[in-house]
Design a protein around this motif. Structure first.
Motif, PDB file in Angstrom:
ATOM      1  N   SER A  64       0.824  -1.208   0.000  1.00  0.00           N
ATOM      2  CA  SER A  64       0.000   0.000   0.000  1.00  0.00           C
ATOM      3  C   SER A  64       0.861   1.262   0.000  1.00  0.00           C
ATOM      4  O   SER A  64       0.522   2.254  -0.656  1.00  0.00           O
ATOM      5  CB  SER A  64      -0.937   0.006   1.218  1.00  0.00           C
ATOM      6  N   GLU A  68       1.125   3.999  -3.203  1.00  0.00           N
ATOM      7  CA  GLU A  68       0.791   5.410  -2.999  1.00  0.00           C
ATOM      8  C   GLU A  68       1.935   6.313  -3.458  1.00  0.00           C
ATOM      9  O   GLU A  68       1.705   7.372  -4.048  1.00  0.00           O
ATOM     10  CB  GLU A  68       0.465   5.670  -1.534  1.00  0.00           C
ATOM     11  N   THR A  71       1.769   6.573  -7.135  1.00  0.00           N
ATOM     12  CA  THR A  71       0.644   7.423  -7.517  1.00  0.00           C
ATOM     13  C   THR A  71       1.028   8.893  -7.426  1.00  0.00           C
ATOM     14  O   THR A  71       0.714   9.694  -8.333  1.00  0.00           O
ATOM     15  CB  THR A  71      -0.575   7.142  -6.629  1.00  0.00           C
ATOM     16  N   VAL A 105       4.937   9.568   2.565  1.00  0.00           N
ATOM     17  CA  VAL A 105       3.859   8.580   2.657  1.00  0.00           C
ATOM     18  C   VAL A 105       4.035   7.703   3.890  1.00  0.00           C
ATOM     19  O   VAL A 105       3.063   7.415   4.604  1.00  0.00           O
ATOM     20  CB  VAL A 105       3.805   7.729   1.374  1.00  0.00           C
TER      21      VAL A 105
END
Length: 273
Positions: A64, A68, A71, A105
């Motif tokens: 995850s 991210e 992204t 992040v």
């Protein structure tokens, strides 16, 4: 099930090799949460601008978090921001940029993941060349810091590294031709798959030649790929042949071994009355 899967850190194997003639990047695509939950996710990503810059990123760790980060990188590119992979002047700044995104992040999710004992650690490999400088290869940690491949240490690994490292330690040098380095990378991946079920196909392999500023050599090896099977069979047969040709061990015995003519004492077996 999901919590267990996210908490695992070594669910992949990625490898970068830097040589005088080019760069090799390779990764598997498997992630799992035990033998009853296996899936595949891409771990190698190409952000190159042909003719101007080549940038390749490999990811390992908490899925995850890595997704991210990717992204955010793509959003910066789409928005044509002042600072993105397309505008940074050199690979050092690229490594700092990716490290900043990863730290950003990781920090935003760390406390929440830690409450459930979920491992948030991630590592990235960033390799490539920007016009005006030589190729570089970096390993980036969750904290945003990174280290660089050198002529003394021409390869960097992330994920499940231990099974694929011995072959690289024994064979790879900075002046190894990049085509040979690609073979070493494939053997390193195959050796890891042989020993660890958490690493598996599809395998992605990229070869970049210095100063070409374009990736012209790509390969994907899926489960049951005949070439990958051929490579494994050839390598295993070659290893067996080499072991057969090795000199015999020169044993140094301090005492003579008993021979078949020597009578050894036998134990007395009690007989029930």
């Amino acid at each position: 099930m999901l919590r267990y899967r996210c908490s695992r850190g070594k669910m992949t194997y990625c490898l970068g090799i830097l040589t005088t003639s080019g760069l090799v990047m390779a990764a598997d695509s498997r992630t799992n949460a035990g033998v009853d939950y296996i899936s595949t996710y891409q771990k190698l990503f190409d952000f190159s601008v042909p003719g101007e810059r080549v940038i390749v990123i490999c990811t390992a760790g908490n899925l995850s978090i890595t997704q991210e980060v990717l992204t955010l990188i793509r959003r910066d590119l789409k928005a044509q921001l002042e600072h993105s992979l397309n505008t940074l002047p050199n690979m050092y700044e690229v490594a700092r940029y990716v490290g900043h995104k990863l730290r950003q992040v990781s920090e935003s999710h760390r406390s929440w993941l830690a409450k459930d004992n979920i491992d948030y650690q991630c590592t990235f490999l960033v390799g490539g060349q920007i016009r005006g400088e030589e190729p570089y290869l970096y390993l980036i940690y969750s904290q945003g810091n990174f280290l660089q491949a050198t002529p003394e240490t021409p390869f960097l690994q992330i994920g499940e590294t231990k099974y694929g490292k011995p072959i690289l330690d024994r064979t790879l040098r900075f002046d190894t031709p990049v085509d040979a380095a690609a073979k070493y990378a494939l053997l390193s991946l195959d050796s890891t798959m042989k020993s660890n079920i958490s690493v598996g196909p599809p395998l992605d392999l990229i070869l970049y030649r210095t100063d070409s500023f374009e990736i012209c050599h790509r390969a994907e090896f899926v489960l049951g790929d005949p070439f990958l099977a051929k490579v494994r069979q050839f390598w295993e047969a070659s290893l067996r042949r080499v072991f057969e040709e090795m000199p015999e061990i020169e044993w140094n015995r301090s005492q003579p071994c008993p021979t078949s003519s020597m009578v050894l004492p036998t134990a007395k077996i009690p007989v029930a009355e």
